[in-house]
Design an enzyme around this catalytic site. Structure first.
Site, PDB file in Angstrom:
ATOM      1  CD1 TRP A 173      53.942  36.372  37.691  1.00 18.50           C
ATOM      2  CD2 TRP A 173      54.880  37.759  38.938  1.00 18.50           C
ATOM      3  NE1 TRP A 173      54.108  35.778  38.621  1.00 18.50           N
ATOM      4  CE2 TRP A 173      55.025  36.617  39.540  1.00 18.50           C
ATOM      5  CE3 TRP A 173      55.451  38.785  39.670  1.00 18.50           C
ATOM      6  CZ2 TRP A 173      55.475  36.528  40.803  1.00 18.50           C
ATOM      7  CZ3 TRP A 173      55.834  38.811  40.881  1.00 18.50           C
ATOM      8  CH2 TRP A 173      55.983  37.712  41.501  1.00 18.50           C
TER       9      TRP A 173
ATOM     10  CG  HIS B 131      55.004  34.641  30.452  1.00 16.05           C
ATOM     11  ND1 HIS B 131      54.070  35.452  31.033  1.00 16.05           N
ATOM     12  CD2 HIS B 131      56.399  35.172  30.712  1.00 16.05           C
ATOM     13  CE1 HIS B 131      54.722  36.129  31.893  1.00 16.05           C
ATOM     14  NE2 HIS B 131      55.874  36.300  31.774  1.00 16.05           N
TER      15      HIS B 131
ATOM     16  CB  SER C 225      56.880  39.281  32.480  1.00 17.82           C
ATOM     17  OG  SER C 225      56.981  38.051  33.553  1.00 17.82           O
ATOM     18  CG  MET C 226      58.207  40.093  37.296  1.00 18.83           C
ATOM     19  SD  MET C 226      59.315  40.011  38.803  1.00 18.83           S
ATOM     20  CE  MET C 226      59.203  38.461  39.424  1.00 18.83           C
TER      21      MET C 226
ATOM     22  CG  ASP D 110      51.097  33.866  30.727  1.00 16.86           C
ATOM     23  OD1 ASP D 110      52.046  32.880  31.493  1.00 16.86           O
ATOM     24  OD2 ASP D 110      51.366  34.784  30.613  1.00 16.86           O
TER      25      ASP D 110
END
Length: 275
Positions: free
Chosen positions: A173, A227, A148-149, A195
């Site tokens: 992300w 996700h 993700s991040m 996602d």
């Protein structure tokens, strides 16, 4: 806990003596099969805590067997704990890597901060002189990974640090592709077709497209995955991660055949291979 602030650029300087294309060919473990890399590897592992120094804290997973292994730092996603990456980290370690799963300084850190923290973790773990990890790291082979991040941070760290040897981003992300456009580090991106937090079209695909065609790159999209698929050693995410790290962090071409997208679990696959 005392923490030292680092900038991404300053940390990158420590890696510039290394070359992203440095020749290395290390074969840790037996000849691979797909079934074997879908399971824990041949190495028994142990763990060691590490205090944060530019990142929150970390747990190092490593083979108990003597030897020199590539070092991989892995970062969780937004508002997510270090523990969410434990499954991926442990599985990778059993295949012959030293892996540090990190906690971030705060749960709300954005990708650029997570990039800096991944590099800080590599620097800190490389310098350890106590514990089971001593003598087990080949400091010329360092890689980053994240979800993700943390995946966005992984791609930013790779773009800023050409001395790294590999990067794997799970459901990444980010709001910027600036670092990705200059990335020279072999990068695998793994997304999920279902996602809705980091949709492939507006994140993974965009990042893959931004990475130069001259850089080894891969985009695998898992059919039906949401996700949260990276929070366990799920397939085909885990074996793709292992194969990418083996191929580029170890230089082990025995794993190239597992990076061709021939898996019914994938809804789409792109790469500039063969690798």
């Amino acid at each position: 806990m005392f923490k030292i602030k680092h900038t991404l650029g300053a940390l990158a300087l420590g890696f510039l003596a290394l070359s992203g294309t440095t020749a290395h060919a290390v074969q840790n473990g037996p000849n691979p099969t797909l079934d074997a890399i879908k399971a824990d590897g041949p190495y028994a592992i142990t763990s060691q805590a590490v205090a944060g120094n530019g990142f929150g804290a970390g747990t190092i997973y490593m083979p108990t067997a003597a030897g020199k292994y590539a070092l991989v730092a892995i970062c969780p996603g937004f508002v997510s704990a270090q523990s969410t990456m434990a499954g991926m980290a442990k599985r990778l370690a059993t295949h012959g890597f030293v892996v540090v799963a990190i906690s971030t300084n705060t749960l709300f850190d954005f990708p650029s901060s997570r990039a800096t923290q991944l590099l800080a973790a590599l620097k800190t773990v490389s310098a350890l002189n106590t514990g089971a990890v001593v003598g087990k790291i080949d400091t010329t082979r360092q890689a980053v990974s994240g979800w993700s991040m943390g995946g966005g941070g992984t791609l930013e760290a790779a773009g800023a640090t050409p001395g790294l040897v590999a990067a794997v981003a799970f459901a990444p992300w980010d709001t910027s592709t600036t670092k990705m456009k200059v990335n020279k580090v072999p990068a695998a991106i793994i997304g999920g077709s279902s996602d809705v937090i980091a949709p492939v079209a507006s994140h993974s695909q965009k990042f893959y497209d931004a990475i130069p065609a001259t850089t080894p790159k891969l985009l695998a999209v898992i059919n039906g995955a949401d996700h949260f698929f990276p929070t366990k050693a799920s397939e085909p995410a885990s074996y793709t991660n292992i194969s990418w790290m083996k191929r580029f962090a170890d230089g082990d071409t025995r794993y190239s055949s597992f990076l061709n997208g021939n898996d019914a679990a994938l809804s789409s696959f792109s790469s500039n291979g063969p690798f």
